[in-house]
Design a protein around this motif. Structure first.
Motif, PDB file in Angstrom:
ATOM      1  N   THR A   1       0.848  -1.194   0.000  1.00 49.72           N
ATOM      2  CA  THR A   1       0.000   0.000   0.000  1.00 49.72           C
ATOM      3  C   THR A   1       0.882   1.242   0.000  1.00 49.72           C
ATOM      4  OG1 THR A   1      -0.107   0.224   2.412  1.00 49.72           O
ATOM      5  CG2 THR A   1      -1.747  -1.230   1.365  1.00 49.72           C
ATOM      6  N   LEU A   2       0.320   2.333  -0.446  1.00 52.32           N
ATOM      7  CA  LEU A   2       1.067   3.596  -0.441  1.00 52.32           C
ATOM      8  C   LEU A   2       1.373   4.043   0.977  1.00 52.32           C
ATOM      9  CD1 LEU A   2      -0.734   5.573  -3.297  1.00 52.32           C
ATOM     10  CD2 LEU A   2       1.620   4.715  -3.304  1.00 52.32           C
ATOM     11  N   GLU A   3       0.541   3.659   1.929  1.00 49.63           N
ATOM     12  CA  GLU A   3       0.769   4.050   3.324  1.00 49.63           C
ATOM     13  C   GLU A   3       2.045   3.417   3.877  1.00 49.63           C
ATOM     14  OE1 GLU A   3      -2.845   5.378   2.113  1.00 49.63           O
ATOM     15  OE2 GLU A   3      -2.240   3.251   2.064  1.00 49.63           O
ATOM     16  N   ASP A   4       2.395   2.224   3.367  1.00 52.21           N
ATOM     17  CA  ASP A   4       3.607   1.549   3.826  1.00 52.21           C
ATOM     18  C   ASP A   4       4.833   1.934   3.010  1.00 52.21           C
ATOM     19  OD1 ASP A   4       2.295   0.182   5.834  1.00 52.21           O
ATOM     20  OD2 ASP A   4       1.843  -1.555   4.577  1.00 52.21           O
ATOM     21  N   TYR A   5       4.626   2.673   1.938  1.00 50.68           N
ATOM     22  CA  TYR A   5       5.729   3.065   1.064  1.00 50.68           C
ATOM     23  C   TYR A   5       6.515   4.194   1.733  1.00 50.68           C
ATOM     24  CZ  TYR A   5       8.101   4.437  -3.294  1.00 50.68           C
ATOM     25  OH  TYR A   5       9.036   4.735  -4.260  1.00 50.68           O
ATOM     26  N   SER A   6       7.827   4.052   1.802  1.00 44.84           N
ATOM     27  CA  SER A   6       8.664   5.030   2.504  1.00 44.84           C
ATOM     28  C   SER A   6       9.340   5.978   1.526  1.00 44.84           C
ATOM     29  CB  SER A   6       9.727   4.317   3.346  1.00 44.84           C
ATOM     30  OG  SER A   6       9.135   3.568   4.370  1.00 44.84           O
ATOM     31  N   GLY A   7       9.358   7.251   1.877  1.00 45.42           N
ATOM     32  CA  GLY A   7      10.051   8.254   1.081  1.00 45.42           C
ATOM     33  C   GLY A   7       9.226   8.787  -0.069  1.00 45.42           C
ATOM     34  N   GLN A   8       9.850   9.658  -0.860  1.00 47.12           N
ATOM     35  CA  GLN A   8       9.263  10.264  -2.066  1.00 47.12           C
ATOM     36  C   GLN A   8       7.985  11.043  -1.753  1.00 47.12           C
ATOM     37  OE1 GLN A   8      11.588   9.974  -4.010  1.00 47.12           O
ATOM     38  NE2 GLN A   8      12.530   8.105  -3.226  1.00 47.12           N
ATOM     39  N   THR A   9       7.960  11.689  -0.604  1.00 47.74           N
ATOM     40  CA  THR A   9       6.770  12.472  -0.237  1.00 47.74           C
ATOM     41  C   THR A   9       6.553  13.637  -1.192  1.00 47.74           C
ATOM     42  OG1 THR A   9       8.130  13.721   1.339  1.00 47.74           O
ATOM     43  CG2 THR A   9       6.883  11.845   2.207  1.00 47.74           C
ATOM     44  N   HIS A  10       7.613  14.077  -1.881  1.00 44.19           N
ATOM     45  CA  HIS A  10       7.439  15.166  -2.857  1.00 44.19           C
ATOM     46  C   HIS A  10       6.604  14.706  -4.045  1.00 44.19           C
ATOM     47  CE1 HIS A  10      10.777  12.808  -4.399  1.00 44.19           C
ATOM     48  NE2 HIS A  10      10.733  13.455  -5.547  1.00 44.19           N
ATOM     49  N   LEU A  11       6.482  13.395  -4.228  1.00 45.49           N
ATOM     50  CA  LEU A  11       5.652  12.846  -5.296  1.00 45.49           C
ATOM     51  C   LEU A  11       4.345  12.251  -4.783  1.00 45.49           C
ATOM     52  CD1 LEU A  11       8.337  10.890  -7.392  1.00 45.49           C
ATOM     53  CD2 LEU A  11       7.501  13.215  -7.782  1.00 45.49           C
ATOM     54  N   LEU A  12       4.394  11.678  -3.564  1.00 49.33           N
ATOM     55  CA  LEU A  12       3.263  10.884  -3.082  1.00 49.33           C
ATOM     56  C   LEU A  12       2.560  11.472  -1.875  1.00 49.33           C
ATOM     57  CD1 LEU A  12       4.971   7.390  -3.459  1.00 49.33           C
ATOM     58  CD2 LEU A  12       3.277   8.418  -4.980  1.00 49.33           C
ATOM     59  N   GLY A  13       3.008  12.654  -1.435  1.00 46.56           N
ATOM     60  CA  GLY A  13       2.312  13.307  -0.325  1.00 46.56           C
ATOM     61  C   GLY A  13       0.903  13.714  -0.742  1.00 46.56           C
ATOM     62  N   GLU A  14       0.066  13.935   0.253  1.00 43.02           N
ATOM     63  CA  GLU A  14      -1.318  14.320  -0.040  1.00 43.02           C
ATOM     64  C   GLU A  14      -1.350  15.579  -0.899  1.00 43.02           C
ATOM     65  OE1 GLU A  14      -4.060  12.735   0.433  1.00 43.02           O
ATOM     66  OE2 GLU A  14      -3.061  11.073   1.456  1.00 43.02           O
ATOM     67  N   GLY A  15      -2.141  15.519  -1.960  1.00 41.48           N
ATOM     68  CA  GLY A  15      -2.274  16.668  -2.850  1.00 41.48           C
ATOM     69  C   GLY A  15      -1.257  16.733  -3.956  1.00 41.48           C
TER      70      GLY A  15
ATOM     71  N   ASP B   1      13.316   7.482   6.808  1.00 41.51           N
ATOM     72  CA  ASP B   1      12.587   6.551   5.942  1.00 41.51           C
ATOM     73  C   ASP B   1      13.175   5.150   6.030  1.00 41.51           C
ATOM     74  OD1 ASP B   1      10.983   8.658   4.987  1.00 41.51           O
ATOM     75  OD2 ASP B   1      12.462   9.173   3.457  1.00 41.51           O
ATOM     76  N   ILE B   2      14.496   5.061   5.975  1.00 42.25           N
ATOM     77  CA  ILE B   2      15.148   3.748   6.027  1.00 42.25           C
ATOM     78  C   ILE B   2      14.967   3.112   7.402  1.00 42.25           C
ATOM     79  CG2 ILE B   2      17.367   2.552   5.869  1.00 42.25           C
ATOM     80  CD1 ILE B   2      18.159   4.460   3.689  1.00 42.25           C
ATOM     81  N   THR B   3      14.989   3.926   8.443  1.00 49.08           N
ATOM     82  CA  THR B   3      14.740   3.408   9.790  1.00 49.08           C
ATOM     83  C   THR B   3      13.359   2.763   9.869  1.00 49.08           C
ATOM     84  OG1 THR B   3      16.177   5.080  10.808  1.00 49.08           O
ATOM     85  CG2 THR B   3      14.536   4.037  12.224  1.00 49.08           C
ATOM     86  N   ALA B   4      12.376   3.418   9.287  1.00 50.58           N
ATOM     87  CA  ALA B   4      11.014   2.862   9.279  1.00 50.58           C
ATOM     88  C   ALA B   4      10.967   1.538   8.522  1.00 50.58           C
ATOM     89  CB  ALA B   4      10.050   3.864   8.659  1.00 50.58           C
ATOM     90  N   VAL B   5      11.673   1.447   7.405  1.00 48.56           N
ATOM     91  CA  VAL B   5      11.725   0.207   6.625  1.00 48.56           C
ATOM     92  C   VAL B   5      12.356  -0.913   7.446  1.00 48.56           C
ATOM     93  CG1 VAL B   5      12.814  -0.891   4.619  1.00 48.56           C
ATOM     94  CG2 VAL B   5      11.776   1.370   4.391  1.00 48.56           C
TER      95      VAL B   5
END
Length: 441
Positions: A16-30, A162-166
């Motif tokens: 899911t996108l919720e579990d995807y780490s990083g790239q918030t400049h592309l996948l952040g809300e809006g 992000d990597i820590t979360a992964v």
């Protein structure tokens, strides 16, 4: 379905996108890409970014969210025949469910122009949604026809958080990760691992999997412990991101050059060390240092050329790693030296005139007359021997072809030794002007 031989990095791909780490400049809300995925507005696209930043995973997620069939090709292993087979499969899928498939092409930059062109008609008619992934600059590696049909998204190296979360998710996940091993990993070990991964989640997970195999039983028998020494050993051979003759190569040499130009010894030394640490050939760096001595320092401090050349010769004699100190010393010298690009500009301007002005004749007074016939023809007539003139300067004498008379290429700057050179040239030009006013040629 997972296999016990499947690498941890592959098992842990987010679903899911919720579990995807990083790239918030592309996948952040809006953000446009996130909105396109949520609204099922697929379009052909290209993911450009370093390894381990989630290009393949994101392509899979896009296909899953849209319910599209997913095909993958690797440009390393595939040819036009494989492309043709993928197209046929996509056409069959379209006939069945009237939806375009997603065709993911990894390392797309490795396809030649003809192979890249093979995708074009099928992107145009909607047979499939094309998603390419590349670690190389697409401006150089992909042809214009393909670039004009896709939207390019830049993926950035992952942040430590992000990597820590992964890593934490992999340690706790019992179904796909390492949760059944009851690993005990301190926050400090996870932080060291995340930092050493250098923005690459795949690298971090691969190291974690190896570290888990090397973990030792906890003293209380409650599981196994990954020690800091294990992580330190794994990270020792990692090296920084550096692709020889690729984008990072040119970005880092540019940063070194501009740090020297900007008189910042700390930045210059850092980028020098980054390049050496990344595996750059020190001979290449030495050659660029010598170039900087002429281009950036020039006659503001002519000694810089000798310093750079001596450093190169020292490296030739000592080799690595001892000789690299001499190169670093030269980098520091150039960074703090007074700067002038006057020689560089003068050379470029004179080169243009030499190229564009045609085969202009050498003025007669500058020609030698080694024979009696040439002397009778006027070769050398009117030449003034500078050493016989006052202050060894023939005021008013000209040395350019008549068509270029008056050109001034070299304009010293008011820094370093060029302050004196500038003053001297100004005085000599004043003598020339006075001589011309007195008796024009």
């Amino acid at each position: 379905m997972t296999s016990r031989f499947q690498p941890l990095a592959d098992r842990m791909r987010p679903e899911t996108l919720e579990d995807y780490s990083g790239q918030t400049h592309l996948l952040g809300e809006g953000r446009p890409l996130r909105a396109a995925i949520n609204q099922d507005r697929l379009h052909s696209m290209l993911f450009w970014g370093p390894p381990g930043t989630g290009k393949t995973t994101l392509a899979r997620l896009i296909a899953n969210y849209s319910g599209a069939a997913f095909q993958t090709l690797s440009a390393v292993l595939s040819g036009v025949k494989d492309i043709r087979i993928a197209v046929e499969r996509a056409q069959q899928q379209f006939e069945i469910n009237k939806r375009a498939s997603v065709l993911f092409v990894d390392e797309v930059h490795r396809f030649n122009k003809a192979q890249q062109d093979a995708f074009l008609p099928h992107i145009e008619d909607g047979t499939f949604v094309f998603i390419g992934a590349t670690t190389e600059n697409p401006s150089f590696e992909l042809n214009n026809a393909l670039m004009s049909r896709v939207r390019t998204y830049i993926l950035r190296p992952l942040e430590v958080e992000d990597i820590t979360a992964v890593l934490l998710r992999a340690i706790k996940d019992e179904e796909h990760g390492l949760g059944k091993l009851s690993l005990q990993v301190s926050d400090n070990v996870i932080e060291k691992l995340a930092n050493a991964a250098d923005g690459d989640a795949r690298r971090a997970l691969n190291w974690l999997e190896i570290a888990a195999d090397l973990a030792e039983p906890a003293e209380d028998g409650s599981g196994t412990v990954i020690s800091e020494s294990v992580i330190a050993e794994l990270a020792k051979e990692s090296g920084n991101r550096f692709d020889k003759k690729g984008d990072l190569f040119y970005e880092q040499i540019s940063a070194l050059h501009k740090s020297v130009r900007g008189s910042n010894p700390d930045g210059a030394l850092y980028w020098f060390c980054r390049m050496i640490d990344g595996g750059c050939d020190p001979h290449y760096v030495a050659r660029r240092i010598l170039r900087m001595a002429s281009e950036e320092v020039g006659n503001a401090d002519p000694r810089s050329l000798g310093v750079a050349l001596d450093a190169w010769q020292t490296y030739e004699r000592l080799g690595s790693p001892e000789g690299e100190l001499a190169l670093a010393q030269a980098v520091l010298y150039l960074a703090v030296a007074p700067k002038s690009n006057a020689a560089y500009k003068a050379y470029n301007q004179a080169k243009v005139d030499a190229s564009m002005s045609g085969s202009l004749d050498v003025p007669m007074h500058l020609r030698n007359a080694p024979t009696q016939m040439m002397s009778k023809m006027g070769f050398g007539d009117g030449y003034r021997y500078a050493h016989n003139e006052d202050d060894a300067y023939a005021a008013g004498e000209t040395y350019l072809p008549e068509q270029l008379e008056g050109r001034q290429y070299y304009e010293p700057v008011a820094r370093g030794l060029e302050i004196k050179i500038k003053d001297k040239l100004a005085a000599l030009r004043a003598l020339d002007e006075a001589a011309k006013n007195k008796s024009p040629r």
